[in-house]
Design an enzyme around this catalytic site. Structure first.
Site, short mmCIF file in Angstrom:
data_model
loop_
_atom_site.label_atom_id
_atom_site.label_comp_id
_atom_site.label_asym_id
_atom_site.label_seq_id
_atom_site.Cartn_x
_atom_site.Cartn_y
_atom_site.Cartn_z
N TYR A 11 6.91 -2.09 -1.92
CA TYR A 11 6.96 -3.54 -2.17
C TYR A 11 7.71 -3.87 -3.47
CZ TYR A 11 4.78 -7.88 -3.97
OH TYR A 11 4.53 -9.10 -4.54
N ASP A 51 9.98 13.69 -1.44
CA ASP A 51 8.69 13.54 -2.10
C ASP A 51 8.83 13.97 -3.56
OD1 ASP A 51 5.52 13.60 -0.88
OD2 ASP A 51 5.90 14.23 -2.96
N TYR A 141 -7.12 5.63 -10.62
CA TYR A 141 -5.76 5.09 -10.60
C TYR A 141 -5.27 4.83 -12.03
CZ TYR A 141 -2.05 1.67 -10.16
OH TYR A 141 -0.87 1.01 -10.30
#
Ligand code: UFG
Length: 328
Positions: A11, A51, A141
């Site tokens: 996003y 990755d 996080y």
């Protein structure tokens, strides 16, 4: 500049890529497409599917594309998810980040803009939060993003890596082309808009017993276009040879908005009644996260252009309607 954007199919990364390309930069997106979308990458950028844990692929890409600077976005980034699966967050955000730094060092790329987060502060002792305030994350996080910020500082001392960490507050809104498309969606604004479109039965408000003006959590929503501009400006500052390392909050500041205020604004914008149910608190959620944003304005000249919540939500809604029309 030739810039690698890890996570550039996500996003925020896709909007950063758009802004960089619009600014005349050459962009290579490095993304494993686990959460990103191939079609979110603007045509004039190249997509390399890979990755960040794959050091060889990173090295090859840096070398073959002649990369001069990196924007590191690739990450796992959901507060609630990180509480239930901390190992994955350490692996992606810390081990993956270190893999990138090793590849950059091996290929002599020494400029980095890092996508950090307001979650590094944890439950703030005061608001607005300033960059020098204590960091005490309340979830893995934030903890893993902070660990990588600190790794960057040691890499600057040892190897001369020049970097800027941008601590995002709540990214929201959409560009004309790219908006929020997570599966499953967990973020408040797209969930509220899905409910307005009749795609979800209701919005669950995670707790209304926080010490805030209406009992629901307060967040500082920053338009993704302003956030993207922060990256462009930070890259340009590094290229000019500014400070070797710097941390900036990226938010709008002010009072922030409660969950209920977001829902009310969305009802006004969409003209739809949005059914709401009260649920328990979500683990790891601080009550208030609002940025002190003076430093980035003073030092890099960034002033948000899209501060109005209704305008931010409106841009998301227009993007969602267009995406649904295109899919129909
Ligand atoms: N919320 C609800 N119901 C929902 C979803 C969210 O009440 O269905 C509430 C949350 O409890 C929170 C607020 O809405 O109070 C915003 O939640 P989001 O999930 O949209 O965003 P977060 O604040 O949890 O996290 C976001 C980014 C993080 C970043 C953080 C920094 O996902 O990467 O902002 O402020 F660290």
């Amino acid at each position: 500049m030739r810039i690698l954007v890890t996570g550039g199919a996500g996003y925020i990364g896709s909007v950063i890529t758009e802004e960089l390309v619009a600014g005349g930069h050459q962009v290579i997106v490095f993304d494993n497409l686990a959460k990103g979308h191939r079609d979110a990458v603007v045509e004039d950028a190249e997509l390399v599917q890979g990755d960040v844990l794959d050091g060889e692929a990173l090295r090859r890409t840096l070398r073959e594309r002649g990369i001069e600077a990196v924007v590191h976005m690739a990450a796992d980034s959901l507060v609630g998810d990180s509480v239930t699966d901390p190992g994955r967050y350490y692996r992606t955000n810390v081990v993956g980040g270190l893999s990138l730094l090793a590849a950059m060092r091996a290929e002599s790329v020494n400029r980095l803009v890092f996508s950090s987060t307001a979650a590094v502060y944890g439950e703030p002792l005061k608001v607005p939060i300033e960059e020098d305030d204590p960091t005490s994350p309340t979830n893995p996080y934030g903890e893993t993003k902070l660990a990588f910020e600190r790794a960057l500082i040691w890499h600057e001392r040892a190897h001369g890596l020049r970097h800027v960490s941008l601590r995002y507050f709540n990214a929201a809104g959409a560009s004309a082309r790219c908006g929020e498309r997570h599966d499953p969606e967990t973020h408040l604004i797209p969930l509220v808009l899905q409910a307005a479109l009749g795609e979800a039965r209701e919005v669950v408000v995670f707790g209304d017993d926080y010490p805030t003006r209406d009992g629901t959590c307060v967040r500082d929503y920053i338009h993704v276009l302003d956030l993207a501009r922060a990256h462009v400006i930070a890259l340009e500052a590094l290229a000019r040879g500014g400070a070797p390392h710097r941390v900036y909050n990226v938010g709008c500041g002010g009072e922030g908005y409660t969950v209920r205020e977001v829902i009310d604004a969305a009802q006004r914008i969409t003209g739809q009644a949005i059914p709401v149910r009260l649920g328990p608190r979500r683990p790891g959620d601080p009550a208030v996260l609002v940025a002190g944003s003076a430093r980035i304005e003073r030092e890099l000249g960034l002033r948000p252009r899209h501060q109005d919540l209704a305008a931010i939500i409106g841009s998301s809604f227009r993007w969602m309607l267009a995406a649904r029309r295109a899919a129909a």
